[in-house]
Design an enzyme around this catalytic site. Structure first.
Site, mmCIF file in Angstrom:
data_model
loop_
_atom_site.group_PDB
_atom_site.id
_atom_site.type_symbol
_atom_site.label_atom_id
_atom_site.label_comp_id
_atom_site.label_asym_id
_atom_site.label_seq_id
_atom_site.Cartn_x
_atom_site.Cartn_y
_atom_site.Cartn_z
ATOM 1 N N SER A 20 4.133 -2.336 10.021
ATOM 2 C CA SER A 20 5.512 -2.536 10.223
ATOM 3 C C SER A 20 6.157 -3.946 9.732
ATOM 4 O O SER A 20 7.023 -4.096 10.392
ATOM 5 C CB SER A 20 6.040 -2.216 11.564
ATOM 6 O OG SER A 20 5.551 -0.936 11.780
ATOM 7 N N GLY A 74 3.087 -1.191 4.106
ATOM 8 C CA GLY A 74 3.212 0.272 3.966
ATOM 9 C C GLY A 74 4.628 0.861 3.549
ATOM 10 O O GLY A 74 5.121 0.262 2.346
ATOM 11 N N GLY A 75 5.072 1.146 4.491
ATOM 12 C CA GLY A 75 6.523 1.845 4.444
ATOM 13 C C GLY A 75 7.469 0.957 3.625
ATOM 14 O O GLY A 75 8.172 1.406 2.679
ATOM 15 N N ASN A 101 1.005 -1.406 0.084
ATOM 16 C CA ASN A 101 -0.019 0.103 0.089
ATOM 17 C C ASN A 101 0.883 1.302 0.163
ATOM 18 O O ASN A 101 1.275 1.568 1.036
ATOM 19 C CB ASN A 101 -0.817 -0.018 1.131
ATOM 20 C CG ASN A 101 -1.708 1.084 1.550
ATOM 21 O OD1 ASN A 101 -1.737 1.966 0.591
ATOM 22 N ND2 ASN A 101 -2.171 1.488 2.513
ATOM 23 N N TRP A 102 0.802 1.870 -1.117
ATOM 24 C CA TRP A 102 1.789 3.160 -1.270
ATOM 25 C C TRP A 102 1.381 4.304 -0.553
ATOM 26 O O TRP A 102 2.104 5.319 -0.574
ATOM 27 C CB TRP A 102 2.207 3.429 -2.686
ATOM 28 C CG TRP A 102 3.154 2.249 -3.408
ATOM 29 C CD1 TRP A 102 3.668 1.338 -2.540
ATOM 30 C CD2 TRP A 102 3.366 2.229 -4.810
ATOM 31 N NE1 TRP A 102 4.518 0.881 -3.542
ATOM 32 C CE2 TRP A 102 4.365 1.381 -4.829
ATOM 33 C CE3 TRP A 102 3.160 2.685 -5.881
ATOM 34 C CZ2 TRP A 102 5.187 0.828 -6.154
ATOM 35 C CZ3 TRP A 102 3.632 2.594 -7.137
ATOM 36 C CH2 TRP A 102 4.610 1.575 -7.200
ATOM 37 N N LYS A 103 0.017 4.243 -0.242
ATOM 38 C CA LYS A 103 -0.577 5.519 0.515
ATOM 39 C C LYS A 103 -0.514 6.707 -0.461
ATOM 40 O O LYS A 103 -0.453 6.659 -1.915
ATOM 41 C CB LYS A 103 0.079 5.646 1.906
ATOM 42 C CG LYS A 103 0.168 4.458 2.861
ATOM 43 C CD LYS A 103 0.176 4.558 4.082
ATOM 44 C CE LYS A 103 0.432 3.217 4.781
ATOM 45 N NZ LYS A 103 0.503 3.517 6.371
ATOM 46 N N GLU A 128 -6.294 4.727 7.985
ATOM 47 C CA GLU A 128 -6.238 5.822 7.761
ATOM 48 C C GLU A 128 -7.585 6.592 7.140
ATOM 49 O O GLU A 128 -7.878 7.971 7.514
ATOM 50 C CB GLU A 128 -5.015 6.226 6.843
ATOM 51 C CG GLU A 128 -3.667 5.874 7.870
ATOM 52 C CD GLU A 128 -2.389 5.497 6.777
ATOM 53 O OE1 GLU A 128 -2.588 5.482 5.647
ATOM 54 O OE2 GLU A 128 -1.630 4.944 7.460
ATOM 55 N N GLU A 183 -4.912 -5.203 10.726
ATOM 56 C CA GLU A 183 -3.691 -4.254 10.922
ATOM 57 C C GLU A 183 -3.871 -3.354 12.325
ATOM 58 O O GLU A 183 -4.700 -2.491 12.348
ATOM 59 C CB GLU A 183 -3.975 -3.288 9.831
ATOM 60 C CG GLU A 183 -3.438 -3.944 8.665
ATOM 61 C CD GLU A 183 -3.044 -2.924 7.485
ATOM 62 O OE1 GLU A 183 -1.829 -2.969 7.006
ATOM 63 O OE2 GLU A 183 -3.589 -1.632 7.195
ATOM 64 N N GLY A 239 3.191 1.716 10.586
ATOM 65 C CA GLY A 239 3.924 2.916 10.490
ATOM 66 C C GLY A 239 4.782 3.423 11.555
ATOM 67 O O GLY A 239 5.486 4.406 11.541
ATOM 68 N N HIS A 271 -9.260 1.051 5.383
ATOM 69 C CA HIS A 271 -7.900 1.158 5.916
ATOM 70 C C HIS A 271 -8.006 2.015 7.203
ATOM 71 O O HIS A 271 -8.635 3.112 7.150
ATOM 72 C CB HIS A 271 -7.002 1.768 5.044
ATOM 73 C CG HIS A 271 -5.427 1.800 5.398
ATOM 74 N ND1 HIS A 271 -5.036 2.796 6.381
ATOM 75 C CD2 HIS A 271 -4.332 0.931 5.311
ATOM 76 C CE1 HIS A 271 -3.835 2.386 6.590
ATOM 77 N NE2 HIS A 271 -3.072 1.590 6.057
HETATM 78 C C1 PEP Z 1 -0.267 -0.146 6.041
HETATM 79 O O1 PEP Z 1 -0.479 1.108 5.828
HETATM 80 O O2 PEP Z 1 -1.204 -0.710 5.965
HETATM 81 C C2 PEP Z 1 0.522 -0.469 6.804
HETATM 82 C C3 PEP Z 1 0.709 -1.525 7.446
HETATM 83 O O3 PEP Z 1 1.836 0.645 7.009
HETATM 84 P P1 PEP Z 1 3.238 0.044 7.579
HETATM 85 O O4 PEP Z 1 3.831 -1.106 6.760
HETATM 86 O O5 PEP Z 1 4.264 1.192 7.170
HETATM 87 O O6 PEP Z 1 3.176 -0.183 8.835
#
Ligand code: PEP
Length: 247
Positions: free
Chosen positions: A207, A228-229, A9-11, A94, A162, A168, A92
């Protein structure tokens, strides 16, 4: 046997040209044992779909619950299908937190997406204050069932667990705790939807990085990861895919 699913997920990151650089690296990869998905921003969807190899799914990070009309800033299911995008992430944390999408909105979006034959990755997970009170199980159960309200067939759904406190932040849920929750989610699905519980994929997100992906992916009830990251760096994302391939 559920095939492992590695999702990025590039957000709100990467321009279209940055996405194409990433696609070039991904196109050299061969994978047999895993499914791979990338969710870029809306403006990058079409060019990424055209330039990344077809085995890689390209997903939207959100979609409207409405057909069309006066909904400034929104994107419809038809618009996604028109550019051959067949997958979407819904719920999500966010979207739930920053954009105030509650379970009612989420379930409308899931219903709309499934009705228009998109596949859905539905995200659920508890915030830190719930975890600290050891109430994560009842929280996730309620959020999951409310987000699926009115939906009878889970055939095109993947669930992503999640925990919000791990997104993050660099704090990962231990693989045992992640497995426990994913196994509980499977039991909830079994109780409410029956046999599909054996087939549905349940992902962990929070993470995930190359150094912890293999241990997480090796758990029995964790069928993949939502990243994500670490999905922003092609080499890291490829390492995570390789962890899935190696199992
Ligand atoms: C996400 O945005 O779904 C996520 C899990 O982010 P990260 O891997 O950066 O924690």
């Amino acid at each position: 046997m559920r095939k492992k699913y590695i999702c990025g997920n590039w957000k709100m990151n990467k321009t279209s040209s940055e996405a194409l650089e990433f696609a070039k690296k991904m196109n050299n990869l061969e994978f047999r044992n895993v499914d791979v998905l990338i969710a870029p921003s809306f403006v990058t969807l079409e060019s990424l779909r055209k330039n990344v190899k077809s085995e890689i799914k390209v997903a939207a990070q959100n979609v409207s619950e409405f057909d069309n009309g006066a909904y400034t800033g929104e994107v419809s299911t038809n618009m996604l299908k028109d550019i051959q995008v067949e997958d979407v992430i819904i719920g999500h944390s966010e979207r739930r937190g920053i954009f105030s999408e509650d379970d009612n909105i989420i379930s409308s979006k899931v219903k709309k997406a499934l009705g228009d034959e998109l596949s859905v990755i539905l995200c659920v997970g508890e915030p830190l204050e719930v975890k600290e009170k050891n109430e994560e199980l009842s929280f996730v159960k309620e959020e999951l069932l409310n987000s699926l309200k009115g939906i009878e067939n889970l055939g095109n759904i993947t669930i992503a667990y999640e925990p919000i406190w791990a997104i993050g932040t660099g704090k990962t849920c231990s693989q045992e705790d992640a497995e426990k929750m994913c196994s509980e989610i499977r039991k909830i699905i079994d109780k409410n939807y029956g046999e599909i519980s054996k087939k549905i994929r349940i992902l962990y997100g929070g993470s995930v990085k190359p150094s912890n992906a293999k241990e997480i992916l090796s758990m029995e009830n964790i069928d993949g990861v939502l990243v994500g990251g670490a999905s922003l760096n092609a080499d890291d994302f490829i390492e995570i895919i390789k962890c899935g391939e190696s199992l």
